[in-house]
Design an enzyme around this catalytic site. Sequence first.
Site, PDB file in Angstrom:
ATOM      1  CG  HIS A  94     -31.793  29.550  18.455  1.00  0.00           C
ATOM      2  ND1 HIS A  94     -32.063  28.891  17.272  1.00  0.00           N
ATOM      3  CD2 HIS A  94     -31.584  28.590  19.386  1.00  0.00           C
ATOM      4  CE1 HIS A  94     -32.037  27.581  17.497  1.00  0.00           C
ATOM      5  NE2 HIS A  94     -31.743  27.364  18.753  1.00  0.00           N
ATOM      6  CG  ASP A 130     -29.317  25.825  22.025  1.00  0.00           C
ATOM      7  OD1 ASP A 130     -30.183  26.416  21.342  1.00  0.00           O
ATOM      8  OD2 ASP A 130     -28.836  24.708  21.720  1.00  0.00           O
ATOM      9  CG  HIS A 173     -27.613  26.524  16.656  1.00  0.00           C
ATOM     10  ND1 HIS A 173     -27.210  27.088  17.847  1.00  0.00           N
ATOM     11  CD2 HIS A 173     -28.682  25.755  16.966  1.00  0.00           C
ATOM     12  CE1 HIS A 173     -27.997  26.671  18.822  1.00  0.00           C
ATOM     13  NE2 HIS A 173     -28.901  25.863  18.316  1.00  0.00           N
ATOM     14  NE  ARG A 185     -32.203  19.220  10.990  1.00  0.00           N
ATOM     15  CZ  ARG A 185     -30.934  18.846  11.185  1.00  0.00           C
ATOM     16  NH1 ARG A 185     -30.262  18.244  10.228  1.00  0.00           N
ATOM     17  NH2 ARG A 185     -30.345  19.082  12.333  1.00  0.00           N
TER      18      ARG A 185
HETATM   19  C1  GA4 Z   1     -33.726  27.867  22.259  1.00  0.00           C
HETATM   20  C2  GA4 Z   1     -33.223  26.516  22.782  1.00  0.00           C
HETATM   21  C3  GA4 Z   1     -34.364  25.535  23.128  1.00  0.00           C
HETATM   22  O1  GA4 Z   1     -34.938  24.995  21.925  1.00  0.00           O
HETATM   23  C4  GA4 Z   1     -35.480  26.252  23.936  1.00  0.00           C
HETATM   24  C5  GA4 Z   1     -36.033  27.372  23.063  1.00  0.00           C
HETATM   25  C6  GA4 Z   1     -37.207  28.175  23.612  1.00  0.00           C
HETATM   26  C7  GA4 Z   1     -38.559  27.648  23.078  1.00  0.00           C
HETATM   27  O2  GA4 Z   1     -38.626  27.120  21.986  1.00  0.00           O
HETATM   28  O3  GA4 Z   1     -39.532  27.795  23.827  1.00  0.00           O
HETATM   29  C8  GA4 Z   1     -36.946  29.657  23.243  1.00  0.00           C
HETATM   30  C9  GA4 Z   1     -35.469  29.690  22.719  1.00  0.00           C
HETATM   31  C10 GA4 Z   1     -34.887  28.356  23.129  1.00  0.00           C
HETATM   32  C11 GA4 Z   1     -34.668  30.875  23.296  1.00  0.00           C
HETATM   33  C12 GA4 Z   1     -35.484  32.195  23.474  1.00  0.00           C
HETATM   34  C13 GA4 Z   1     -36.962  31.964  23.785  1.00  0.00           C
HETATM   35  C14 GA4 Z   1     -37.114  30.590  24.433  1.00  0.00           C
HETATM   36  C15 GA4 Z   1     -37.875  30.293  22.230  1.00  0.00           C
HETATM   37  C16 GA4 Z   1     -37.675  31.747  22.483  1.00  0.00           C
HETATM   38  C17 GA4 Z   1     -38.030  32.699  21.638  1.00  0.00           C
HETATM   39  C18 GA4 Z   1     -36.522  25.260  24.428  1.00  0.00           C
HETATM   40  C19 GA4 Z   1     -34.848  27.072  25.023  1.00  0.00           C
HETATM   41  O4  GA4 Z   1     -34.652  26.739  26.172  1.00  0.00           O
HETATM   42  O5  GA4 Z   1     -34.544  28.327  24.550  1.00  0.00           O
END
Ligand code: GA4
Length: 333
Positions: free
Chosen positions: A207, A209, A264, A274
């Site tokens: 994914h 960020d 990443h 980890r």
């Molecule tokens: C990815 C980055 C952060 O960890 C996060 C993630 C969020 C979650 O875990 O709730 C998301 C992911 C993240 C992007 C798309 C959506 C939202 C899971 C998901 C499938 C907290 C964020 O802000 O976006």
Amino acid sequence: LSRQVVNEQLSSIIKNYKSPSSFFPCNIPLIDISNPESKNQLVKACEEFGFFKVVNHGVPMEFITKLELEATKFFSSPMSQKEKTGPLDPFGYGNKKIGPNGDVGWVEYILLSTNSEFNYQKFASILGVNPKDIRDAVNDYVLAMKKMACEILEMLAEGLKIHPKNVFSKLLMDEKSDSLFRLNHYPPCPDEFQEYNGRNLIGFGEHTDPQIISLLRSNNTSGLQISLVDGHWISVPPDQNSFFINVGDSLQVMTNGRFKSVKHRVLANSVKSRLSMIYFGGPPLSEKIAPLASLLIKGDQDSLYKEFTWFEYKNSAYKSRLSDNRLALFEKV
Ligand code: GA4
């Protein structure tokens, strides 16, 4: 956890794992942020990788070890106790499920917002400490992350010759900044599932960020990989004394695609667990995310993106699957 439940979760994780890829040894940019001369190197790292490693960061080791110790204690508590701190709404403790749309990984985590008051009571009672101690430990760490993130963002603005130099950092400094903090624990893959280990069990699927910038620190267990612009995955050797920084989607947009929001993922380790802690620096919800005028030669017509607010982007992100290209919806055609 019954064997059947674990089996179902594992096959779902494996099903979501995409084709095997090559792993290239590669020199990840290493940046000494105590040296103001590093500005240009920082810009180059954000353009080429959207990712770099930071040394001489000045974050007191004490802040790191304190939080790491409490996190280790928490994650090693019985599942029945950890689950009592839930449900994830959207903050709190989560296990295997990532986001609201069916993504899963071999990971458990704690997700927190950095600007709203969080109730640490349940966490504190599991740890047998005062809620204030936990809150202070998280706040000290998060504050140090915000400081480092702002320093990096200001060096980047200077490197890009943008004035004023706080164009990016002011978004994190804003009291309404929508920033998050996440503790991820990747347990070793259990012995009875050794047969799956050759297949790179996914801890946290690929994914990007959505925020502006993310600062990650992990223990000495490997697992993190970044995707190069050409699509190859490279493993990032762990270093518990450094920080790993990545460009988020919002910074890619603000630089009109000049900086790359790096894809990443984390692979589960078969022997060691980890632990990582990540600060996600985000803008206030009402903030318009658009390429900076000074980076557009012919003005708006050069912009690669449609205009949106962080609120709109975040809403759209929470409707997506982890591996989706979330920015695609906002690209101009
Ligand atoms: C990815 C980055 C952060 O960890 C996060 C993630 C969020 C979650 O875990 O709730 C998301 C992911 C993240 C992007 C798309 C959506 C939202 C899971 C998901 C499938 C907290 C964020 O802000 O976006």
